[in-house]
Design a protein around this motif. Structure first.
Motif, short mmCIF file in Angstrom:
data_model
loop_
_atom_site.label_atom_id
_atom_site.label_comp_id
_atom_site.label_asym_id
_atom_site.label_seq_id
_atom_site.Cartn_x
_atom_site.Cartn_y
_atom_site.Cartn_z
N TYR A 195 26.08 62.64 43.45
CA TYR A 195 26.61 61.48 43.51
C TYR A 195 27.47 61.25 44.57
O TYR A 195 28.19 62.39 45.06
N VAL A 196 27.31 60.28 45.38
CA VAL A 196 28.18 59.81 46.50
C VAL A 196 28.88 58.96 46.56
O VAL A 196 28.68 57.73 45.96
N ALA A 197 30.41 58.98 46.92
CA ALA A 197 31.29 57.68 46.70
C ALA A 197 31.30 57.44 48.12
O ALA A 197 32.00 58.09 49.08
N PRO A 198 30.82 55.96 48.51
CA PRO A 198 30.89 55.79 49.96
C PRO A 198 32.05 55.19 50.50
O PRO A 198 32.30 55.41 51.67
N ALA A 199 33.24 54.83 49.98
CA ALA A 199 34.30 54.05 50.43
C ALA A 199 35.14 55.09 51.33
O ALA A 199 35.25 54.82 52.57
N PRO A 200 35.45 56.56 51.06
CA PRO A 200 36.16 57.40 51.74
C PRO A 200 35.39 57.76 53.04
O PRO A 200 36.01 57.87 54.06
N ILE A 226 42.66 55.05 45.74
CA ILE A 226 41.49 54.29 45.28
C ILE A 226 40.34 55.26 45.75
O ILE A 226 40.47 55.56 47.00
N THR A 227 39.31 55.77 45.18
CA THR A 227 38.40 56.55 45.67
C THR A 227 36.96 55.81 45.57
O THR A 227 36.02 56.45 46.04
N GLY A 228 36.99 54.56 45.24
CA GLY A 228 35.67 53.88 45.26
C GLY A 228 35.62 53.00 44.28
O GLY A 228 36.42 52.79 43.19
N ARG A 229 34.29 52.19 44.27
CA ARG A 229 33.98 51.57 43.09
C ARG A 229 33.25 52.13 41.90
O ARG A 229 32.22 52.98 42.33
N VAL A 230 33.33 51.91 40.73
CA VAL A 230 32.66 52.53 39.80
C VAL A 230 31.05 52.25 40.03
O VAL A 230 30.30 53.20 39.71
N LYS A 231 30.62 50.97 40.27
CA LYS A 231 29.32 50.68 40.34
C LYS A 231 28.82 51.12 41.83
O LYS A 231 27.71 51.06 41.89
N ASP A 232 29.74 51.45 42.71
CA ASP A 232 29.47 51.53 44.27
C ASP A 232 28.70 52.93 44.34
O ASP A 232 27.96 53.34 45.22
N LEU A 233 29.13 54.06 43.36
CA LEU A 233 28.74 55.18 43.52
C LEU A 233 27.21 55.23 43.43
O LEU A 233 26.44 54.46 42.77
N PHE A 234 26.51 56.17 44.27
CA PHE A 234 24.97 56.34 44.20
C PHE A 234 24.60 57.53 44.12
O PHE A 234 25.23 58.50 44.53
N LYS A 235 23.55 58.03 43.67
CA LYS A 235 22.81 59.34 43.32
C LYS A 235 21.76 59.38 44.36
O LYS A 235 20.65 58.68 44.77
N THR A 236 21.97 60.57 45.41
CA THR A 236 20.84 61.04 46.32
C THR A 236 19.63 61.45 45.64
O THR A 236 19.76 61.80 44.32
N GLY A 237 18.71 61.66 46.19
CA GLY A 237 17.32 62.11 45.79
C GLY A 237 17.52 63.68 45.32
O GLY A 237 16.72 64.18 44.46
#
Length: 563
Positions: A440-445, A425-436
């Motif tokens: 994209y950053v996957a927070p879970a790991p 599991i590498t994260g949630r599809v909707k949890d990915l966020f884009k920095t300025g």
């Protein structure tokens, strides 16, 4: 996908089997307070279930009516579930920590005809959520005013003749509505049939070695799909002995009483167990002792016994990602933890690591009979099996959205599958966020690494549209208490700064955390920051803290105290 379940494997028939084959065997052990425990044999369980089922049938509700259960885990919880089914109805379990607004929303949405009000803390705050005039039934361990206000379980059983025969339910009959814990909004009522449960427990036992000789401690909410499957349906399927926990204060004693052979816990509690051990023995000293031949074995056995897990043959974690470092730490103690993956919509029957194999960093292969695939565009994990929900109650549009056009369940999780078929599991599809910076950053790991600091009880990595991500940390109660001392606080700040630097050294530049923000307000179910299964609600974190992000980002400090 056309295989059918033999009716003898359905839940009620299992009860009749044990009632006939093992009437004198102890099925449930219930603490009553003050060190007193009460054992229920299978004959006693079946008798009380039959009496309560007869009472429910006498109310004249149409078959398939909904009946709700609001209680902490106890013997009467499981007997209520069986009585509801035997009476021809559908059970609606509620978490015993819900706010009154959520209780009202679920009871109203499900059109529940009645409510079992059981063992609860804070009933005064929940009671306003029960619609006026709703019939309620109390348990022997219910709050005093509930016992005074409502018809009691024992009184009903005493005056009601047991339902005769062996009433059965069809494989396709709706068994229960399991309302999701609401990390993404209002809870949805997941519909599961008796056939779903029968298929899932049959396949689950091909990977989890439960037998009639096993013991389990039931303490995670039975309203949650994992406890419902593993404990309640594992109990019905195998005839094992289930013990119940009395309270948080007695949890250590409850574990010692049960000495479970199979034990499941969520990551946050596995972390708390680890922190408790480290509070008595510093990590460096423990590591040193474990490396010494003979002495290491003695230390391992002492810790296992202190935890009440010296008889544990199978330990598991799930409901949220297990940090690999935590799995490694427990493996050193001789308590290998199998990591499972699933969701309410598939009865938690999706993946689990295989006992005796080092599959850390993955959730293992699918259970037998479960198919897996990844969406080629998004990397979303999709699966299908005969344990998939019938849909969301009264939500046809959301039910359609939950499945692909060819019938695979959309999990909402991102993952990867290796050559051996092991899923990570590498994260949630909707949890990915884009920095300025547009990355994209996957927070879970990153969170898996961050939570491994002994002072951190929960954390979130966030920062959409910021230059770099932020790590927000909630301290453990012990660390919070120490931080009130200036010297202790300074030492903790240095330790957290070193922890951040060590994690950042393992990350790509765009993933590295600008700072760690230490918050003083505990994240609890009551303030809606976590779900009843201890998952942090990201949307609530954003609501509460987002207005501070830019200010925190520009401080230039590696650790910020957000008092």
């Amino acid at each position: 996908m056309s295989e059918k379940i033999a009716p003898a494997l359905l839940a009620l028939q299992r009860l009749y089997d044990w009632e006939t084959k093992a009437p004198a065997r102890v099925a449930l052990t219930q603490p009553m307070g003050g060190g007193v425990v009460h054992d229920f044999t299978w004959a006693q369980v079946a008798d009380q279930v039959r009496r309560m089922a007869a009472h429910l049938q006498a109310q004249g509700w149409e078959p398939g009516s909904k009946v709700a259960i609001l209680s902490k885990n106890c013997a009467w919880w499981m007997m209520s579930d069986l009585a509801i089914w035997m009476a021809g109805h559908v059970s609606v379990p509620l978490y015993p920590t819900l706010a009154p607004e959520t209780i009202r929303q679920i009871l109203t949405h499900s059109e529940s005809k009645a409510l079992f009000v059981g063992k609860l803390d804070g009933w005064d705050g929940m009671k306003p959520g029960v619609p006026a005039g709703m019939p309620c039934i109390s348990y022997p361990l219910s709050p005093v005013d509930a016992i005074q206000d409502y018809d009691g379980w024992d009184a009903i059983c005493a005056r009601t003749e047991p339902l005769q025969g062996q009433p059965v339910r069809a494989e396709d009959d709706l068994a229960t509505l399991i309302y999701t814990s609401g990390t993404t909004g209002l809870p949805k009522g997941v519909m599961h049939s008796f056939g779903n449960f029968a298929w899932a427990i049959d396949r689950g036992l091909q990977r989890i070695p439960l037998t009639a000789k096993d013991r389990m401690l039931s303490y995670l909410p039975l309203a949650h799909v994992v406890e419902r499957m593993l404990v309640e349906h594992g109990w019905l399927r195998t005839g094992m002995h289930v013990f119940f926990a009395e309270s948080l204060d007695t949890f250590a004693a409850d574990l010692q009483r049960a000495r479970p052979t199979v034990f499941f816990s969520v990551p946050r509690l596995w972390v708390k167990f680890q922190q408790g051990i480290h509070a008595k023995m510093p990590p460096a000293k423990l590591e040193r002792l474990l490396r010494i031949p003979l002495l290491g074995g003695i230390v391992r056995r002492k810790i296992q016994k202190a935890l009440g897990l010296d008889q544990c043959q199978f330990a598991a974690g799930g409901a949220a990602p297990m940090p690999p470092a935590l799995l490694q730490w427990y493996a050193q103690l001789g308590i290998p933890i199998n990591e499972g993956y699933g969701m309410t919509e598939n009865l938690a029957l999706s993946h689990i690591t295989e006992p005796g194999k080092n599959q850390r960093g993955t959730v293992g292969p699918p259970y037998p009979g479960v198919e897996q695939r990844l969406d080629p565009q998004t990397g979303e994990i999709q699966m299908r099996s005969q344990a998939l929900m019938q849909g969301y109650y009264k939500e046809p549009e959301k039910s359609r959205e939950a499945f692909t056009e060819d019938g695979w369940l959309r999990t909402g999780d991102k993952g990867s599958i290796d050559a051996a078929g092991l899923l990570s599991i590498t994260g949630r599809v909707k949890d990915l966020f884009k920095t300025g910076k547009g990355k994209y950053v996957a927070p879970a790991p990153i969170e898996d690494k961050l939570v491994m600091h002994e002072a951190v009880e929960a954390c979130v990595v966030t920062g959409a549209n910021l230059g770099q991500p932020l790590g927000i940390c909630m301290l453990s109660p012990e660390a919070s208490a120490k931080a009130k001392n200036a010297d202790e606080r300074a030492a903790l700040e240095r330790s957290l700064a070193e922890h951040r630097a060590a994690i950042n050294a393992t990350l790509d530049p765009h993933e590295q955390m600008q700072c760690l923000v230490v918050v003083s307000t505990p994240w609890t179910v009551d303030n809606d920051m976590i779900t009843p299964t201890f998952k942090v609600k990201r949307n609530r974190i954003e609501d509460v803290y987002a207005r501070h992000y830019e200010k925190w980002e520009v401080t230039g400090k590696p650790v910020i105290w957000a008092d």
